[in-house]
Write a protein that holds these residues in place. Structure first.
Motif, PDB file in Angstrom:
ATOM      1  N   ILE A 166      -7.167   5.315   2.293  1.00 53.34           N
ATOM      2  CA  ILE A 166      -8.272   4.361   2.376  1.00 53.34           C
ATOM      3  C   ILE A 166      -9.372   4.895   1.466  1.00 53.34           C
ATOM      4  O   ILE A 166      -9.893   5.995   1.698  1.00 53.34           O
ATOM      5  N   ASP A 167      -9.671   4.151   0.421  1.00 53.00           N
ATOM      6  CA  ASP A 167     -10.633   4.592  -0.601  1.00 53.00           C
ATOM      7  C   ASP A 167     -10.263   5.988  -1.101  1.00 53.00           C
ATOM      8  O   ASP A 167     -11.143   6.859  -1.270  1.00 53.00           O
ATOM      9  N   GLY A 168      -8.982   6.202  -1.261  1.00 51.19           N
ATOM     10  CA  GLY A 168      -8.492   7.471  -1.797  1.00 51.19           C
ATOM     11  C   GLY A 168      -8.334   8.567  -0.772  1.00 51.19           C
ATOM     12  O   GLY A 168      -7.785   9.632  -1.065  1.00 51.19           O
TER      13      GLY A 168
ATOM     14  N   GLU B 173      -9.010  -4.884  -0.237  1.00 49.77           N
ATOM     15  CA  GLU B 173      -7.976  -4.995  -1.273  1.00 49.77           C
ATOM     16  C   GLU B 173      -6.882  -3.983  -0.958  1.00 49.77           C
ATOM     17  O   GLU B 173      -7.183  -2.848  -0.573  1.00 49.77           O
ATOM     18  N   VAL B 174      -5.641  -4.414  -1.089  1.00 50.58           N
ATOM     19  CA  VAL B 174      -4.496  -3.521  -0.863  1.00 50.58           C
ATOM     20  C   VAL B 174      -3.685  -3.466  -2.151  1.00 50.58           C
ATOM     21  O   VAL B 174      -3.266  -4.507  -2.662  1.00 50.58           O
ATOM     22  N   GLU B 175      -3.522  -2.275  -2.653  1.00 53.34           N
ATOM     23  CA  GLU B 175      -2.823  -2.097  -3.930  1.00 53.34           C
ATOM     24  C   GLU B 175      -1.430  -2.716  -3.872  1.00 53.34           C
ATOM     25  O   GLU B 175      -0.686  -2.489  -2.912  1.00 53.34           O
ATOM     26  N   GLY B 176      -1.136  -3.520  -4.881  1.00 52.70           N
ATOM     27  CA  GLY B 176       0.183  -4.120  -4.952  1.00 52.70           C
ATOM     28  C   GLY B 176       0.305  -5.423  -4.190  1.00 52.70           C
ATOM     29  O   GLY B 176       1.355  -6.048  -4.197  1.00 52.70           O
ATOM     30  N   ARG B 177      -0.754  -5.822  -3.494  1.00 52.58           N
ATOM     31  CA  ARG B 177      -0.705  -7.098  -2.763  1.00 52.58           C
ATOM     32  C   ARG B 177      -1.749  -8.034  -3.368  1.00 52.58           C
ATOM     33  O   ARG B 177      -2.845  -7.587  -3.734  1.00 52.58           O
ATOM     34  N   SER B 178      -1.426  -9.279  -3.408  1.00 51.38           N
ATOM     35  CA  SER B 178      -2.393 -10.230  -3.946  1.00 51.38           C
ATOM     36  C   SER B 178      -3.367 -10.640  -2.849  1.00 51.38           C
ATOM     37  O   SER B 178      -3.078 -10.498  -1.656  1.00 51.38           O
ATOM     38  N   GLY B 179      -4.517 -11.140  -3.249  1.00 57.20           N
ATOM     39  CA  GLY B 179      -5.486 -11.664  -2.298  1.00 57.20           C
ATOM     40  C   GLY B 179      -6.304 -10.575  -1.630  1.00 57.20           C
ATOM     41  O   GLY B 179      -6.272  -9.394  -2.009  1.00 57.20           O
ATOM     42  N   TYR B 180      -7.022 -11.012  -0.620  1.00 59.52           N
ATOM     43  CA  TYR B 180      -7.967 -10.129   0.076  1.00 59.52           C
ATOM     44  C   TYR B 180      -7.715 -10.260   1.580  1.00 59.52           C
ATOM     45  O   TYR B 180      -8.339 -11.082   2.257  1.00 59.52           O
ATOM     46  N   PRO B 181      -6.768  -9.491   2.111  1.00 61.63           N
ATOM     47  CA  PRO B 181      -6.446  -9.644   3.538  1.00 61.63           C
ATOM     48  C   PRO B 181      -7.588  -9.174   4.435  1.00 61.63           C
ATOM     49  O   PRO B 181      -8.363  -8.285   4.057  1.00 61.63           O
TER      50      PRO B 181
ATOM     51  N   ALA C 295       0.567   0.244   6.773  1.00 58.95           N
ATOM     52  CA  ALA C 295       1.980   0.428   6.411  1.00 58.95           C
ATOM     53  C   ALA C 295       2.093   1.741   5.653  1.00 58.95           C
ATOM     54  O   ALA C 295       1.118   2.188   5.024  1.00 58.95           O
ATOM     55  N   PRO C 296       3.269   2.359   5.698  1.00 62.25           N
ATOM     56  CA  PRO C 296       3.415   3.654   5.022  1.00 62.25           C
ATOM     57  C   PRO C 296       3.119   3.536   3.532  1.00 62.25           C
ATOM     58  O   PRO C 296       3.584   2.599   2.865  1.00 62.25           O
ATOM     59  N   GLY C 297       2.315   4.472   3.027  1.00 60.57           N
ATOM     60  CA  GLY C 297       2.017   4.509   1.601  1.00 60.57           C
ATOM     61  C   GLY C 297       1.005   3.477   1.140  1.00 60.57           C
ATOM     62  O   GLY C 297       0.674   3.401  -0.050  1.00 60.57           O
ATOM     63  N   MET C 298       0.491   2.693   2.029  1.00 64.26           N
ATOM     64  CA  MET C 298      -0.478   1.651   1.674  1.00 64.26           C
ATOM     65  C   MET C 298      -1.726   2.295   1.056  1.00 64.26           C
ATOM     66  O   MET C 298      -2.171   3.350   1.506  1.00 64.26           O
ATOM     67  N   ALA C 299      -2.257   1.674  -0.011  1.00 61.98           N
ATOM     68  CA  ALA C 299      -3.511   2.152  -0.598  1.00 61.98           C
ATOM     69  C   ALA C 299      -4.550   1.043  -0.457  1.00 61.98           C
ATOM     70  O   ALA C 299      -4.381  -0.051  -0.992  1.00 61.98           O
TER      71      ALA C 299
END
Lengths: 73, 946
Positions: B23-25, B68-76, B84-88
């Motif tokens: 989360i924020d690195g 923002e989630v790296e690799g996912r579109s939009g703004y959940p 999720a594992p490895g989520m940035a």
């Protein structure tokens, strides 16, 4: 309403009825033990005194339970 | 303690396996199922939010918590997106800032800009979020269509609802649904027209709202806000303490401004209540400042004289000299005391110590005599210890819940909410009660079975359930063989198997359809984890102890003791009734339930206290009153109990008190018992002292002083003053020292001290070397007594019988807004919900007597007569009437008799044969009592100091 003596007899009779399923002698013994454990000395002393009073109306099993009590200190 | 808000993680805790993300690195590892919002909060990254709070499931409506989630579109939305594992995750970016500001602009464009004069100024999440997102202007202006003309609803005595401040985040609606389970609130309308509505667009007071305050606590703005905050201002410090109402034992943050209590906020960390509360605990504390409080000691020569205010020294000296005189003239056993289940463990311990060490006898009793003394007897006989088997959290694992003789939504509302949550999740409910209590059918809850038994037939019903379980082969034989006394089981099984115990054989007696009873028994035995919760509808009978043992028999036969989700759970009435019993308040037991005839236990105390103790049991409360009318019992010290109102057969109680020469009452108010007192010692409230309470799940929790005692002394200090005057060498300077003594003398409390309580928040006894962190669930591997003991419980009908003169059965109880004799709650705005006791009567019985709803009726029994107004309802069955006992003007206990439980003398409040007839005025007793009570409360003006 009951007098205090009547209440003691009533309470003892109630305890006897709840032990009655164990059989007569067992119920009397269990009642005497219950009174020993939970009745204050003046109540036990009064119960024992009633055994000697001609006017005291004690059902047979209550009389037997009271007779099994020891005089409290 | 300075004022800081409790941290809000945004969404509830999850329990899955560890998941790592950034989360924020920053590397974070959290349980699977955790939301991004919560994971961020766990590493102190606060994502802006409005509709989310960690006491409620995520909702995702405000759109302020976008990430923002790296690799996912939009703004959940971070509240509804699990990790999720490895989520940035990125929580801040230019785009997110713009999106959030846009959301805030929309909110603020329709919000009054009166922050400086708003009650929530400085304690408003909307205000905070405007700052957090950097809102500097509102492009849409403030002149558009809005909701700023809405009318404030001030109907509730404790909080206001201002729709102009509402952002329709639904937190209040969800709190009412998820936390409280009443479902009184809804969002009415759609789109721009949507708004919060109580019931069918009613005022809060007239709606189904039970005023628990969960909505107020959940509200992120001042749309729902306590009136005290509006009046006093925001708090500047907070102290965690324990509620003084009911046996649930909710913990609260008492939020203060100086010496003034601003509000009580349920503590999220509280293990009994998990951040929830009821109307009493959260709001009904105004009695502590009520003008009726007596703050100076008072004395009088006789009870027909007015009271005279005196110094503490004079009052204490009179108590000591009178008690010593009475003992000298009438013997050591001529006096006694009553401990209070409303006072702390430490205070209760001291009162019984005063009696045992100072008075030299065991004439000490407590209000548990009239509520849960059969629980003590029954559970000790069957399981080996006098307490419930579970913690409250256990209900989360129950599959079948059997509620018998309890009305949890009224008597134990915070636990009822937990129970209802579990029922909404699918657990099955069996209710055994003469009345159709709310639990039988309420929103999203319906009992699988309601067995509306005739009052007084509990044992017959439970034994018939046992008959079904044994004769249909539903016994958990492995459990019984391994865990229980098999001889006792065999005898019991043979007894319950007799045809005379079958549901069909007892149907006419109990009024319970045999088919329903059989089905309920099968469900209890085969439905998975089955838990029994019971209350005073079990204990306050001539067979109260037998009923408790019958319950224990059922639980053992089905293997429902010793793990999560099951058990035998007495719902204790008063806040510290468990503690009062634990502390040796009964006349036959020392603390920790050791009989006074046990010489080893007695010698422990004798060595510590330096005296010989009486090995004979003392007088119970009713025995004390009998002895008083006999002239053998002459003086009594009563702390925090009002036996004239709470105990049965008021006339007999009054006669007993009137026969005594020295009645000392210590209380907050001149209660009804004080009408017969010679010395009055003012008491302190739970806000004014330190100590501990023990709740129904054996949980010992700290009570912390938040203000100085208005009467000058905490109650434990007053008892110590009496002890000093009677020549005892007590030197306590803080209640923690009393707890140290309790721990020294009581094996189940051996590991309890204030340091560990402060560190862990609470502990459930036994706390000792074998269980240093306490014991949430009892009897896990074996029963405390070794093998579980089955007891034959033959049904013995009560001696209280209906007949032509008294054809109806009266049963009594309490309601949500009032507490016990009402001394506290009648002195709060709770009277708006219940200003008088009413008699519930079935429409058929009312019609037969020409009674209409609201009519005054006379209620008469063999013991006495009173009048009150009728409430016609089919909640009660034909032939049964019901009332509460909260108001002294009614004095329901004038009607109740002195019949009692065979083993413990717990009064038979729940069965009184009565007649009900129309009436046009108070009974003779009410007239004379009112006159006497008024005369008794006269206080002479204090003489000016020379």
């Amino acid at each position: 309403m009951m007098s205090n003596d009547q209440r003691l007899v009533h309470m003892a009779g109630q305890i006897l009825r709840n032990f009655a399923a164990q059989g007569r002698e067992e119920a009397i013994a269990a009642t005497a033990e219950h009174l020993t454990l939970f009745w204050a000395p003046r109540m036990k002393a009064r119960a024992i005194a009633m055994l000697e009073e001609p006017g005291a109306e004690l059902p047979e099993e209550v009389r037997a339970a009271f007779a099994a009590l020891r005089h409290p200190a | 303690m300075t004022f800081t808000r409790e941290k809000d993680f945004g969404t509830p805790e999850a329990m899955g396996a560890a998941v790592s993300l950034t989360i924020d690195g920053q590397e974070v590892s959290v349980p699977a199922g955790t939301s991004i919002m919560r994971a961020a909060a766990m590493v102190d990254t606060a994502i802006p939010k409005l509709c989310a709070t960690d006491s409620l499931e995520s909702f995702g409506s405000c759109r302020l918590c976008l990430v923002e989630v790296e690799g996912r579109s939009g703004y959940p939305a971070s509240c509804t997106t699990p990790v999720a594992p490895g989520m940035a995750v990125r929580t801040q970016s230019d785009r997110l800032r713009k999106l959030r500001r846009g959301v805030m602009e929309l909110y603020i464009s329709d919000h009054p800009l009166d922050c400086l004069t708003c009650g929530a100024n400085g304690d408003c999440e909307l205000q905070d979020m405007a700052g957090a997102v950097g809102l500097r202007d509102v492009r849409f202006g403030y002149e558009g269509e809005n909701h700023l003309e809405g009318c404030k609803d001030e109907s509730n005595p404790y909080f206001t609802f201002d729709p102009t401040k509402c952002i329709v985040c639904s937190r209040c609606v969800r709190a009412c649904d998820e936390t409280q389970g009443t479902l009184a609130l809804t969002v009415d309308g759609r789109g721009f027209a949507s708004g919060i509505s109580a019931s069918q667009d009613e005022s809060f007071l007239s709606s189904e709202c039970v005023s628990c305050g969960a909505c107020v606590q959940a509200c992120p703005t001042s749309a729902l806000i306590e009136k005290t905050v509006i009046e006093i201002g925001t708090p500047d410090r907070a102290v965690v303490t324990t509620c003084a109402y009911c046996g649930v034992g909710c913990t609260f943050r008492a939020e203060m401004r100086g010496e003034e209590l601003v509000r009580m906020v349920p503590w999220k960390e509280g293990k009994a209540n998990h951040g929830h509360s009821c109307v009493k605990g959260r709001f009904a504390w105004g009695y502590a400042q009520h003008r009726d409080r007596i703050l100076n000691p008072m004395m009088r020569g006789s009870v027909d004289e007015p009271w005279r205010e005196v110094s503490w020294e004079a009052a204490i000296a009179r108590v000591a000299s009178e008690f010593r005189r009475l003992q000298k003239e009438h013997g050591a056993r001529a006096i006694g005391g009553i401990t209070s289940s409303r006072c702390t463990n430490e205070e209760t311990f001291l009162v019984q110590k005063l009696v045992r060490q100072g008075f030299g006898n065991n004439n000490v009793d407590t209000c548990a005599r009239v509520c849960h003394s059969p629980t003590g007897y029954g559970l000790k006989t069957t399981f080996g210890t006098s307490a419930g088997t579970q913690d409250f959290d256990s209900v989360r694992h129950a599959d079948v819940i059997l509620v018998i003789g309890a009305n949890p939504t009224d008597g134990h509302p915070v636990f009822a909410s937990r129970m209802k949550k579990r029922l909404r999740e699918g657990a099955k409910l069996i209710v055994v009660d003469p009345r159709r209590i709310d639990m039988v059918r309420s929103p999203h809850i319906e009992a699988a079975f309601h067995l509306p038994l005739r009052p007084g037939t509990n044992v017959a019903v439970l034994t018939a359930m046992a008959h079904v379980i044994v004769t249909e082969g539903l016994v958990n034989e492995t459990y019984v063989r391994e865990r229980c006394d098999t001889d006792a089981y065999a005898e019991w099984a043979e007894f319950v198997s007799e045809p005379a115990r079958s549901p069909e054989a007892v149907e006419d007696l109990t009024g319970v359809p045999a088919a329903d009873l059989r089905a309920a028994a099968r469900l209890y035995a085969t439905g998975g984890n089955a838990a029994i919760y019971y209350g005073l509808g079990v204990t306050e009978h001539s067979q109260g102890s037998s009923t408790v043992m019958a319950i224990a028999n059922l639980a053992m036969a089905t293997g429902n003791v010793g793990k999560d989700g099951v058990g035998v759970n007495p719902l204790r009435g008063q806040n510290n009734v468990q503690g009062a019993c634990d502390m040796g308040s009964f006349p036959h037991e020392l603390s920790g339930y050791r009989h006074v005839s046990d010489s080893a236990a007695r010698s422990l105390f004798e060595r510590d206290w330096g005296v010989s103790l009486d090995p004979e049991p003392g007088l119970r409360i009713p025995n004390m009153l009998d002895a008083a009318t006999d002239g053998a019992f002459k003086g009594i010290f009563i702390q925090g109990e009002d036996i004239l109102q709470s105990d049965p057969n008021t006339t007999h109680v009054a006669a007993g008190l009137a026969a005594m020469e020295c009645v000392v009452v210590q209380d907050l108010f001149l209660n009804e018992t004080a009408n017969y007192a010679h010395v009055f010692l003012p008491g302190s409230t739970f806000l004014e002292k330190d100590g501990t309470f023990t709740n129904a799940e054996r949980r010992i929790q700290r009570v912390r002083k938040v203000m100085e005692p208005k009467n000058g002394y905490a109650d434990w200090e007053v008892v110590q003053l009496v002890a000093h005057a009677m020549g005892l060498d007590w030197n306590y300077t803080h209640p923690s020292q009393i707890m140290d003594e309790i721990a020294r003398l009581t094996p189940t409390f051996a590991g309890v001290n204030y340091a560990v309580l402060d560190q862990r928040g609470s502990l459930q006894w036994p706390v000792n070397a074998a269980a240093p962190e306490g014991t949430p669930t009892m009897h896990i591997d074996h029963f405390v007594r070794g093998k579980g003991n089955f007891v034959v419980t033959d049904y013995v009908p009560t001696d209280e019988r209906t007949g032509p003169r008294f054809p109806l059965l009266l049963t009594t109880g309490r309601i949500l807004s009032q507490y016990n004799v009402g001394a506290q709650t009648r002195r709060t705005a709770n009277v708006e919900w219940h200003e008088e006791d009413r008699l519930e009567i079935h429409p058929h019985d009312a019609e037969n007597r020409g009674i209409r709803d609201g009519n005054w009726v006379s209620l008469r029994s063999r013991a006495g007569e009173t009048t009150l107004r009728a409430k016609i309802t089919d909640r009660v069955a034909p032939g049964v009437v019901y009332t509460t006992f909260h108001h002294p003007d009614t004095q329901a206990n004038v009607i109740t008799t002195d019949f009692s439980d065979w083993a413990t003398n717990c009064p038979e409040y729940k069965v009184t044969a009565v007649q009900v007839m129309p009436s046009n005025g108070p009974s003779d007793w009410q007239r004379s009592y009112r006159a006497q009570a008024e005369a008794s409360r006269r206080i002479e003006p204090a003489e000016p100091a020379e």
